[in-house]
Enzyme design. Sequence first.
Site, PDB file in Angstrom:
ATOM      1  N   HIS B 261       0.840  -1.209   0.000  1.00 64.43           N
ATOM      2  CA  HIS B 261       0.000   0.000   0.000  1.00 64.43           C
ATOM      3  C   HIS B 261       0.878   1.264   0.000  1.00 64.43           C
ATOM      4  CE1 HIS B 261      -3.713   2.264   1.224  1.00 64.43           C
ATOM      5  NE2 HIS B 261      -2.819   3.051   1.786  1.00 64.43           N
ATOM      6  N   GLU B 262       1.805   1.320   0.929  1.00 67.94           N
ATOM      7  CA  GLU B 262       2.655   2.521   1.022  1.00 67.94           C
ATOM      8  C   GLU B 262       3.554   2.655  -0.204  1.00 67.94           C
ATOM      9  OE1 GLU B 262       1.927   4.685   3.187  1.00 67.94           O
ATOM     10  OE2 GLU B 262       0.706   3.409   4.493  1.00 67.94           O
ATOM     11  N   HIS B 265       1.785   4.799  -2.676  1.00 69.49           N
ATOM     12  CA  HIS B 265       1.974   6.231  -2.366  1.00 69.49           C
ATOM     13  C   HIS B 265       3.372   6.683  -2.812  1.00 69.49           C
ATOM     14  CE1 HIS B 265      -1.659   7.093  -0.126  1.00 69.49           C
ATOM     15  NE2 HIS B 265      -1.455   6.146   0.785  1.00 69.49           N
ATOM     16  N   GLU B 291      -4.476   8.291  -2.594  1.00 69.70           N
ATOM     17  CA  GLU B 291      -5.011   7.023  -2.099  1.00 69.70           C
ATOM     18  C   GLU B 291      -5.300   6.075  -3.269  1.00 69.70           C
ATOM     19  OE1 GLU B 291      -4.854   6.727   1.050  1.00 69.70           O
ATOM     20  OE2 GLU B 291      -5.867   4.802   1.367  1.00 69.70           O
TER      21      GLU B 291
END
Lengths: 493, 493
Positions: B261-262, B265, B291
Amino acid sequence: MTYYQKLTAHFAKLDRFNHLAAVCGWDQATMMPTGGNQARGEAMAELALHIHQLRTAPQLADWLSEAKEETLSIIEAANLREMTRSWQQATVIPDDLVQAKSLAGSRCEHAWRTQRANNDWQGFSTHFAEVVSLSQQEAQIRAQANNCSAYDAMLDLYEPGVDSAQLDGLFGDMKTWLTPLTQQIIEKQQSEQFIQPSGLFAVEQQQALGKYAMALLGFDFNHGRLDISSHPFCGGTPSDVRITTRYDESDFVQSLMGIIHETGHARYEQGLPKSLAGQPAGFARSMGLHESQSLFFEMQLGRSDAFISALTANIQRVFPHIDKAMLSEQNLLKLYTRVQPGFIRVDADEVTYPAHVMLRYEIERDLMNQKISYRDVPDLWQHKMQAYLGVDTAGNFKDGCMQDIHWTDGSFGYFPSYTLGAMYAAQFMAAIKSVIDVNQCIQTGDLAAIFAWLESHIWQKGSIMTTAELIKHATGESLNVEHFRLHLQSRYL
Amino acid sequence: MTYYQKLTAHFAKLDRFNHLAAVCGWDQATMMPTGGNQARGEAMAELALHIHQLRTAPQLADWLSEAKEETLSIIEAANLREMTRSWQQATVIPDDLVQAKSLAGSRCEHAWRTQRANNDWQGFSTHFAEVVSLSQQEAQIRAQANNCSAYDAMLDLYEPGVDSAQLDGLFGDMKTWLTPLTQQIIEKQQSEQFIQPSGLFAVEQQQALGKYAMALLGFDFNHGRLDISSHPFCGGTPSDVRITTRYDESDFVQSLMGIIHETGHARYEQGLPKSLAGQPAGFARSMGLHESQSLFFEMQLGRSDAFISALTANIQRVFPHIDKAMLSEQNLLKLYTRVQPGFIRVDADEVTYPAHVMLRYEIERDLMNQKISYRDVPDLWQHKMQAYLGVDTAGNFKDGCMQDIHWTDGSFGYFPSYTLGAMYAAQFMAAIKSVIDVNQCIQTGDLAAIFAWLESHIWQKGSIMTTAELIKHATGESLNVEHFRLHLQSRYL
């Protein structure tokens, strides 16, 4: 609000920006991936400019002179004195000279990294000439403002209150006994048998050992860290002191003592007076005094028989796979007190180290006072290395006059701090031994009494007194090189 | 120098101070010892004030209006638009309201940490009332400046260009199918057998696995790092992106997907246009679009059959001591697509997550528009959780309306970004699948084509276009919730 109060608010603000610079500088050396360097450099240059603007803010001239007329306590007066010093140092040099020197310094240092590897004095000397010339200009302006010699004005940036008359005396005295003493020690050690470390000393194990030593030496991990960088240093801020080391997995000896050295710097910072946090009178007194604390920890405590003895069991526990003879107390003690003249200052033992400093002192003093030219440096280096240490550096520039980073960015006046630190440290230890049984403290593992002495006599004093006052107040006498001589003599002969 | 050039120099300077704030903020969350917190807090508050002063510098009003008259390229005009937006957002709120909200937010958040643990709504509500009231004042001032509703003005801070009319439509559509779909999926999964992870998953092993996944996903380690913090985040700067995770040594499943997930980003930040570095048009477009990239990596790629399949061999290799059945592709897939309504948003799966967001959206919208009182929040929460997810939170404030940090400091308007991001991500994936064989890319381990699409359609666009323009340009249509519905349906039914 009084002018003094306005000033403390201003300097507190300045300190908060210095805090940011310290964190980002530490990060750059320890954590930052290479690709982040350009943006970081730009951000830190922007911050440095902002800090310079705060240090030279136009209202300060008035505020400082108005505050002088206000009723101040002794500590407030000391704080005002240090504020004035900071302001004067920052304002006296014209902005364009500051910028020119900064650019020339960056250029010289950048080129030096390659030129040193290539032993390229010719290439180096063109950049070096520029740095010397701009530093001479700076020194002359500071000299005029301070009413002293050019070199003394530079010295004052790092070791306020010390001048070359005093250094000539101290180093002149040392010269009469250091070379023969070194010779005597080398002869004594010649027949000594010892085992060089070999085997794998894993980083994690060395780290564990280093943290054990830090804890034993009272490092406060709630207010600090230990990390890795290619050049060990002590950074951060008093409430969050960051020390670093580098590990060589084939030898733990250097890294362990390096950590002990930086722990001395760290405890000074951690022990500064909280009531003066962020104020100039609350800062560490000088580079020499800072070095006295790292050398007190490394040389006075760390390499002592008692301390090596106290560490031995833990060293053996951390490296269970290593030959016990190599890690015996007797062998470790020999490794940690080996004396050997060499080319490189940062690798030197405490006996030969002062010769490296004296040599640099004499050269940089005469450079700043324009008695010699940058062209004379290699020959002077060669001549003095021969005379002081019997070492031949002819044609070997990279292990000679090009070995240090200090002159590449024009930090002339810095070198004497190292040996002043060694002298202060020996004098502090002599004073402590007159009231505390140091060996017993070490043997029982309870060093609290020693740290309490350092804390009350040095750390808690911040910059309230001058260095000379602090030394006298702490030890009952002015700086006396005899303590250093006696220390070397009793340890090595 | 044109006014536009003056502005770019000013915003570059601002960006350099933001760089310092990002590094020091990251350090605070990952490296700083506890005892450093007070001085760090003061230094960062000082920096925040300086940044606010730069954002509201008096000369900007003139410069912005003069630059509007200059001849600008499309990109320069976009940059000027974003500068104006930044300036207006910072200047429109009076300094005393900014300060009052900041103090109330700190108080509320600080008390919340204890009050949440104690399920103390009564205690919390007094601080919360203050934060709501100050946020309502802020929202009204912004609304007047933007000529929109109070809530829409807050929304604009996080998701410019999106308003509650649009959200009512999107969420209204979703409401008609999300609850029945969730029910269907739960029934389908009821009979599924799977093995929960158990055993020791050492931090070092999880870290190695995480870095493997990051490398597979194109994270540039020359411009970033992976570290540990108690709340995972993506920080740093585009040339040095710092992502964090937390490790649970009894279960690697969450941490691995958290890292993925990160990484989404991070790649957005690493992929922003270098030619606009430090300029507002070069920043990430919005919270929702940010997001969308993390959810694209986590939900669209990371939890897909093909990606889990591609990771399985490495997961088994990293944890050789763990039961192979538990680490089988089939079992991992089930673990990573398990749907289960629950109390906590941050623990929710992608199917039930939007219900958590809709609920918060409806409450914060009506709070900012002063249609409800802060006192109504617990009952509304209980009622909506029952309706959307069949979950009973009566009397359970700590797992109900007190679970999130967002409202404690008045970040009203932030929550919709999460679900907008999920919708954008699904729409991007649909567009990519129409031109790229995504499964084949994953199976061959060569994701370059997918990243090239994201880079050219999203990352390289920075903030040049509006979000709506970017979505249309990238996917050929406006935001269409149908892609998200189809994604859920095809994965889970």
